[in-house]
Design an enzyme around this catalytic site. Structure first.
Site, PDB file in Angstrom:
ATOM      1  N   LYS A  16     -15.956  28.539  18.329  1.00  0.00           N
ATOM      2  CA  LYS A  16     -14.345  28.452  18.885  1.00  0.00           C
ATOM      3  C   LYS A  16     -13.538  29.239  17.851  1.00  0.00           C
ATOM      4  CE  LYS A  16     -15.329  25.108  22.381  1.00  0.00           C
ATOM      5  NZ  LYS A  16     -14.617  23.937  23.021  1.00  0.00           N
ATOM      6  N   SER A  70     -10.587  17.238  21.891  1.00  0.00           N
ATOM      7  CA  SER A  70     -11.089  15.959  20.775  1.00  0.00           C
ATOM      8  C   SER A  70     -12.095  16.784  19.997  1.00  0.00           C
ATOM      9  CB  SER A  70     -11.735  15.034  21.817  1.00  0.00           C
ATOM     10  OG  SER A  70     -12.737  15.731  22.676  1.00  0.00           O
TER      11      SER A  70
END
Length: 311
Positions: free
Chosen positions: A50, A75
Site C-alpha cells: 500500500k 485501521s
C-alpha cells in the site's frame, strides 16, 4: 487507465518505494505442481504494497493541495502507508481509525508522523469523520482502494514482477478493497503475455467473489476472518476493472489460510500476514488447474501482530 499511466506512475514513485525481491521455493513448487514466483511486498517500506498507491496519490496532488494535507480512514496498512508516504513528502496526514484498531497499528501510524482521529468502529462513522476533517482543514481525502491513482500505484508491484518474469501464465493476489487486484489486472493486461489474474478471498468475507458472479458490488453481513486486511468491500472505481480483467476469484477457508501462512513462514523463512497467505491458499486449493504453469503471487504484506499468531 492507459498503459502509459502505469509506466508514468512507476517512474514517479520509484525514488520513494522499494523494488521488492521475487523469491521462490522448490519445496512449495513441488507441493503445488507449478513454478511459483513470490513478489515480496512484505519487504516494502512500512511492510506492505500500500506504500505504492499512497505515494502515487500524494505525488499527483498540486502543491496547494499538499500544503493542506491528506486524510483517509483505515485501521491497518493504508493508515501506515499514507502516514509514511506523507512524512516522506513533507505532507500532513490525518488518519481516521476506529477505536477497535490494534494498539500496534496506532503506534505505527504515530511513528510515521500521522495524526490519529478515533471514531466508532463503523464504516459510516469513519467516512463522516474523514469528511468533517476534510471540510475543516482543506485536506484531500484519499480512499485506501477506490481511487484511480491508488490503483495505479498498487499495480506497479505486478508490473515489476512481469518485468523480471514476463512469461507468467497467471498472477494471484488477495482481494480486500480491490485496489491491488485491479492494479495487478491492469499490469497483466498491458505488460503480460496472455497472463490471467486470479484473486483469493476468505469464505468469511467473500463479497468480491459474489460481486463478480452477480455483476454488481455486494457487501458482507459478517467478516469473521483471520485475514483482517480483506474485510473491506469493492468500489465503483476498481470494480469495473475487476469485472473486465480478472479471470476468477477463489474462496478459501480459515484453515487453508493458516496452513498457507505457516508454509511460507516455515519453508521460505519470511514473515507474511494472514491476508498475504490467502493468495497462496487459493492457488493450492485450485492447483490441479495450474499444474506445470508459471504463476506469480503478490505477497501483499508482513505486518503481523506477533501476540496473535495462529500457530
Amino acid at each position: 487507465m492507459r498503459k502509459q499511466d502505469l509506466i508514468d506512475c512507476h517512474k514517479r514513485i520509484e525514488p520513494y518505494v522499494h523494488n521488492t525481491p521475487v523469491l521462490s521455493s522448490q519445496l512449495i513448487d513441488r507441493a503445488v505442481g507449478a513454478k511459483i514466483f513470490f513478489k515480496c511486498e512484505n519487504f516494502q517500506r512500512m511492510g506492505a504494497y500500500k506504500m505504492r498507491g499512497a505515494t502515487n496519490a500524494i505525488l499527483q496532488l498540486t502543491h496547494a493541495e499538499r500544503s493542506r494535507g491528506v486524510v483517509t480512514h483505515s485501521s491497518g496498512n493504508f493508515a501506515q502507508a499514507l502516514s509514511l508516504a506523507a512524512q516522506s513528502l513533507g505532507v500532513q496526514a490525518h488518519i481516521v481509525m476506529p477505536t477497535s484498531a490494534p494498539e500496534v497499528k496506532k503506534a505505527a501510524v504515530l511513528g510515521y508522523g500521522g495524526t490519529i482521529h478515533e471514531c466508532a468502529p463503523t464504516l459510516e462513522a469513519r467516512q463522516a469523520m474523514a469528511d468533517q476533517i476534510a471540510t475543516e482543514t482543506g485536506a484531500t481525502f484519499l480512499h485506501p482502494s477506490n481511487d484511480e491513482q491508488v490503483i495505479l500505484g498498487q499495480g506497479t508491484a505486478a508490473l515489476e514482477l512481469l518485468e523480471s518474469h514476463p512469461d507468467l501464465d497467471a498472477i494471484f493476489c488477495p482481494v480486500g478493497g480491490g485496489g491491488l487486484i485491479a492494479g495487478s489486472a491492469l499490469a497483466a493486461h498491458y505488460f503480460g503475455q496472455d497472463c490471467s489474474v486470479f484473486g483469493g478471498e476468505p469464505f468469511e468475507a467473500d463479497d468480491a467473489y459474489r460481486s463478480l458472479k452477480s455483476g454488481k458490488i455486494e457487501g458482507n453481513a459478517t467478516v469473521n476472518t483471520i485475514a483482517d486486511g480483506l474485510k473491506t468491500t469493492l468500489g465503483d472505481k476498481n470494480f469495473p476493472i475487476i469485472k473486465t480483467h480478472v479471470r476468477a476469484i477463489f474462496r478459501v477457508t480459515e484453515e487453508e489460510i493458516v496452513a498457507a501462512m505457516r508454509l511460507i513462514w516455515e519453508r521460505m523463512k519470511i514473515i507474511v500476514e494472514p491476508s498475504s497467505a490467502v493468495a497462496l491458499a487459493a492457488l493450492i486449493a485450485e492447483r490441479n488447474d495450474f499444474r506445470d504453469r508459471k504463476v506469480g503471487i503478490i505477497l501483499s504484506g508482513g505486518n503481523v501482530d506477533l501476540e496473535k499468531l495462529p500457530f
